[in-house]
Design a protein around this motif. Structure first.
Motif, PDB file in Angstrom:
ATOM      1  N   ILE A 168       0.963  -1.121   0.029  1.00  0.00           N
ATOM      2  CA  ILE A 168      -0.031  -0.010   0.123  1.00  0.00           C
ATOM      3  C   ILE A 168       0.668   1.223   0.055  1.00  0.00           C
ATOM      4  O   ILE A 168       0.536   2.299  -0.514  1.00  0.00           O
ATOM      5  CB  ILE A 168      -1.067   0.138   1.242  1.00  0.00           C
ATOM      6  N   GLY A 169       2.057   1.175   0.597  1.00  0.00           N
ATOM      7  CA  GLY A 169       2.753   2.415   0.697  1.00  0.00           C
ATOM      8  C   GLY A 169       2.643   3.188   1.765  1.00  0.00           C
ATOM      9  O   GLY A 169       1.613   3.984   1.716  1.00  0.00           O
ATOM     10  N   VAL A 170       3.638   2.839   2.901  1.00  0.00           N
ATOM     11  CA  VAL A 170       3.360   3.863   4.130  1.00  0.00           C
ATOM     12  C   VAL A 170       4.320   4.750   4.335  1.00  0.00           C
ATOM     13  O   VAL A 170       5.694   4.186   4.526  1.00  0.00           O
ATOM     14  CB  VAL A 170       3.110   2.865   5.318  1.00  0.00           C
ATOM     15  N   SER A 171       4.185   6.053   4.265  1.00  0.00           N
ATOM     16  CA  SER A 171       5.438   6.953   4.746  1.00  0.00           C
ATOM     17  C   SER A 171       5.579   7.064   6.217  1.00  0.00           C
ATOM     18  O   SER A 171       4.646   7.223   6.833  1.00  0.00           O
ATOM     19  CB  SER A 171       5.159   8.184   3.926  1.00  0.00           C
ATOM     20  N   GLU A 227       1.980  -0.307  -9.083  1.00  0.00           N
ATOM     21  CA  GLU A 227       1.506  -0.571 -10.275  1.00  0.00           C
ATOM     22  C   GLU A 227       0.186   0.430 -10.365  1.00  0.00           C
ATOM     23  O   GLU A 227      -0.915   0.369  -9.533  1.00  0.00           O
ATOM     24  CB  GLU A 227       1.043  -1.710 -10.843  1.00  0.00           C
ATOM     25  N   GLY A 228      -0.087   1.389 -11.259  1.00  0.00           N
ATOM     26  CA  GLY A 228      -1.174   2.152 -11.570  1.00  0.00           C
ATOM     27  C   GLY A 228      -1.393   3.240 -10.687  1.00  0.00           C
ATOM     28  O   GLY A 228      -2.254   4.208 -10.769  1.00  0.00           O
ATOM     29  N   ARG A 229      -0.176   3.557  -9.814  1.00  0.00           N
ATOM     30  CA  ARG A 229      -0.316   4.703  -8.894  1.00  0.00           C
ATOM     31  C   ARG A 229       0.831   5.516  -8.965  1.00  0.00           C
ATOM     32  O   ARG A 229       1.741   5.040  -9.298  1.00  0.00           O
ATOM     33  CB  ARG A 229      -0.564   4.081  -7.509  1.00  0.00           C
ATOM     34  N   PHE A 244      -4.416  10.380  -8.750  1.00  0.00           N
ATOM     35  CA  PHE A 244      -3.197   9.850  -8.964  1.00  0.00           C
ATOM     36  C   PHE A 244      -2.757   8.557  -8.325  1.00  0.00           C
ATOM     37  O   PHE A 244      -1.780   8.016  -8.390  1.00  0.00           O
ATOM     38  CB  PHE A 244      -2.025  11.127  -8.470  1.00  0.00           C
ATOM     39  N   GLY A 245      -3.861   8.194  -7.377  1.00  0.00           N
ATOM     40  CA  GLY A 245      -3.681   7.232  -6.573  1.00  0.00           C
ATOM     41  C   GLY A 245      -2.536   7.265  -5.288  1.00  0.00           C
ATOM     42  O   GLY A 245      -1.702   6.564  -5.111  1.00  0.00           O
ATOM     43  N   GLY A 246      -2.408   8.450  -5.175  1.00  0.00           N
ATOM     44  CA  GLY A 246      -1.319   8.953  -4.155  1.00  0.00           C
ATOM     45  C   GLY A 246      -1.646   8.433  -2.755  1.00  0.00           C
ATOM     46  O   GLY A 246      -0.540   8.166  -2.030  1.00  0.00           O
ATOM     47  N   LEU A 255      -8.308  -3.741  -5.463  1.00  0.00           N
ATOM     48  CA  LEU A 255      -9.221  -4.246  -6.536  1.00  0.00           C
ATOM     49  C   LEU A 255      -8.674  -4.369  -7.911  1.00  0.00           C
ATOM     50  O   LEU A 255      -8.897  -5.425  -8.637  1.00  0.00           O
ATOM     51  CB  LEU A 255     -10.489  -3.406  -6.516  1.00  0.00           C
ATOM     52  N   PRO A 256      -8.151  -3.193  -8.294  1.00  0.00           N
ATOM     53  CA  PRO A 256      -7.215  -3.676  -9.744  1.00  0.00           C
ATOM     54  C   PRO A 256      -6.413  -4.827  -9.669  1.00  0.00           C
ATOM     55  O   PRO A 256      -6.325  -5.595 -10.599  1.00  0.00           O
ATOM     56  CB  PRO A 256      -6.699  -2.235  -9.890  1.00  0.00           C
ATOM     57  N   ALA A 257      -5.608  -5.000  -8.673  1.00  0.00           N
ATOM     58  CA  ALA A 257      -4.888  -6.069  -8.473  1.00  0.00           C
ATOM     59  C   ALA A 257      -5.664  -7.484  -8.745  1.00  0.00           C
ATOM     60  O   ALA A 257      -5.061  -8.285  -9.293  1.00  0.00           O
ATOM     61  CB  ALA A 257      -3.959  -6.005  -7.181  1.00  0.00           C
TER      62      ALA A 257
END
Length: 574
Positions: A168-171, A227-229, A244-246, A255-257
């Protein structure tokens, strides 16, 4: 209920997932990537990433009356508008929140149920704060005797936290704190000058383990590819849907995956109301739904069921799933289904004005502030006499400005010049406190008040109690103490009313545990007595901790889905 004339759908699926939000998206992704033909149901309308975010690029002047609405325009969302004084229900956002007249519930005690019925659910509108729970949290019930013991510990879920964070990407920033485990984090969003000043003052003036850090949020930063973001653009319009799917949402990510595998069949407008129990096999055979548009009843068959309809949504479905074997709801031998409802309590903290820093500003509209992790009841040094468990803070600093235009009486160059100057700095923080699992905090079905589909509504009967009320006093006092210690001016503490549901972190009601006599689910989120049914949303939680729970829902869901897929493949071979 109307007469039960149900049409059986001819296709049998390997798995059915009920719900497409934070948990449902992850269940769909993991099951589909494991090769299972999966039907994914959502009770709301379809929302396609980017295509169905109607206000994502709109500016204030693009809205009629600059976004102001009449009382008549607000009357269908009176419950949703009670949250944060109606600040979330505006023309740019109101389409994500339910019509309260179509989706009623009953407040035995005051309760705010904030919902979004559409594909993606509240993953579109969530706050994105993403914190791991620690062993302290998973051991808390056993230590102090509230609720029942969690059937898992941190080591059981740690690899799944890794998997979820990387996807998911966590900053954020790793701190090496036992109460807030480090994670797979990308670059943190930088604190502004005043936030850094408070960070240094807390470090210098308190010796009880207090730390201020950038919030850990599911916003893409750094160089990793998703992917896609693309990375967060610092627009701070997240709640509208991010083109942007940021930030992470089911719509832009899981869901796209799942769809890329070719194994997902997504069906919106499908109100799941019963998981059917087969007396012969001792397993669930499928899910009954009502088509939200046609009101046709359908029965879908599957080998595995994942209920991810939200804590109260899943519990409502389980309570309605009655049979000769389970007259009080599916898997409810313990009598705990519907009980132990929790939410975090907040609306308590402090704010202040800051002198100085007038020559400094910030770039962009950072959709994040700071986080102060729990520092109470960590060890003997920080043990409190008045309450158990703990709390954390979220907050931020910014420069005021445009509000000053309201009282101006002159026009022309001087006014314009004045408005272009940033105003003084202000800072604020709000506490998020743990709620204990009380058996008497509960939800139940009301068959006297039905919704427009003929389904029972929910009675909400929950309140905060003495431990939370004592904790709240400390939450206010310590927020005031930190801002005063930093030398800020006009420090104002606040202590609002704690209304369950207002944090939108509803949890419990189908808890995990070791013993089927005292819990609904086992260590893999399976119903003890119906092992092909998994519940992985907030309903499964055994305690609430004080950290935002969504990251834990996702990790538990990924773990459970991979367990289900492995069991499915094993059974196919045998």
């Amino acid at each position: 209920m109307t007469e039960d004339i149900t049409k059986e759908y001819p296709t049998a699926y390997d798995a059915i997932v009920i719900g497409t939000g934070i948990s449902g998206g992850w269940a769909a992704k993991e099951l589909c990537e494991n090769g299972l033909k999966t039907l994914v149901l959502d009770r709301g309308r379809m929302v396609k990433h980017i295509e169905d975010y109607p206000t994502m690029h709109m500016d204030p002047w693009d809205f009629k009356h600059r976004g102001k609405e009449s009382e008549k325009e607000k009357e269908n969302q009176k419950v949703q508008s009670r949250l944060w004084n109606g600040s979330l229900i505006k023309p740019e956002t109101k389409h994500w929140f339910v019509d309260d007249t179509k989706h009623p519930y009953n407040e035995v005690k005051e309760y705010l149920w904030i919902r979004g019925y559409h594909v993606g659910g509240r993953s579109i509108m969530w706050g994105k704060h993403s914190y791991r729970w620690s062993d302290m949290d998973f051991k808390a019930n056993k230590k102090d005797g509230y609720g029942v013991d969690w059937p898992i510990r941190y080591k059981d879920i740690a690899p799944w936290y890794d998997k979820v964070e990387e996807f998911i990407g966590v900053s954020g920033q790793n701190l090496g704190l036992p109460q807030l485990p480090d994670g797979k984090l990308s670059d943190p969003m930088e604190l502004n000058c005043v936030e850094k000043d408070l960070q240094k003052n807390i470090e210098d003036q308190f010796d009880d383990g207090r730390v201020l850090t950038p919030g850990r949020v599911a916003h893409l930063t750094g160089n990793a590819t998703h992917e896609g973001r693309s990375n967060c653009q610092y627009r701070n319009r997240c709640i509208r849907g991010c083109p942007f799917g940021g930030y992470f949402s089911s719509n832009s990510s899981t869901l796209p995956a799942a769809e890329r595998t070719g194994n997902m069949h997504l069906r919106p407008n499908s109100i799941a109301y019963e998981i059917v129990y087969d007396e012969t096999t001792g397993l669930a055979s499928g899910v009954k739904i009502i088509d939200a548009e046609t009101k046709e009843k359908l029965f879908f068959k599957a080998s595995i069921i994942f209920s991810c309809a939200s804590a109260l949504g899943s519990t409502s479905i389980l309570l309605q799933s009655k049979s000769k074997r389970f007259p009080n709801g599916l898997g409810n031998d313990s009598g705990e289904l519907g009980h132990n409802l929790m939410d975090h309590h907040y609306a308590v903290g402090a704010s202040a004005e800051i002198e100085g820093f007038n020559d400094q500003y910030y770039k962009g509209r950072k959709p994040n502030g700071f986080y102060i992790p729990r520092f109470r009841n960590i060890d003997e040094k920080t043990k409190q006499k008045e309450f158990i468990r703990g709390y954390g803070y979220q907050g931020g600093a910014s420069r005021t400005g445009w509000q000053r235009a309201v009282s101006e009486l002159s026009f022309g160059k001087e006014l314009k010049d004045e408005l272009l100057k940033p105003g003084p700095w202000r800072i604020g923080m709000s506490g998020f406190g743990e709620c204990l699992p009380y058996h008497e905090n509960k939800v139940s079905l009301n068959y006297d008040i039905l919704d427009e589909w003929g389904l029972p509504t929910l009675d909400m009967d929950a309140e905060v109690k003495e431990n939370e009320l004592k904790m709240r006093e400390d939450m206010r006092d310590q927020a005031v103490a930190m801002l005063k210690a930093a030398g800020y001016k006009n420090v104002q503490g606040f202590l609002g009313k704690a209304v369950p549901g207002a944090c939108i972190h509803e949890m419990g009601t189908a808890r995990m545990g070791h013993d089927p006599k005292t819990s609904v689910l086992n260590k893999y989120n399976q119903i003890h007595t119906v092992p092909n049914v998994y519940v992985t949303d907030g309903a499964c939680m055994t305690s609430s901790a004080c950290q935002n729970p969504s990251l834990t829902y996702m990790a538990l869901t990924a773990r459970a889905a991979n367990h289900a897929a492995a069991e499915f493949k094993k059974n196919k071979k045998s």
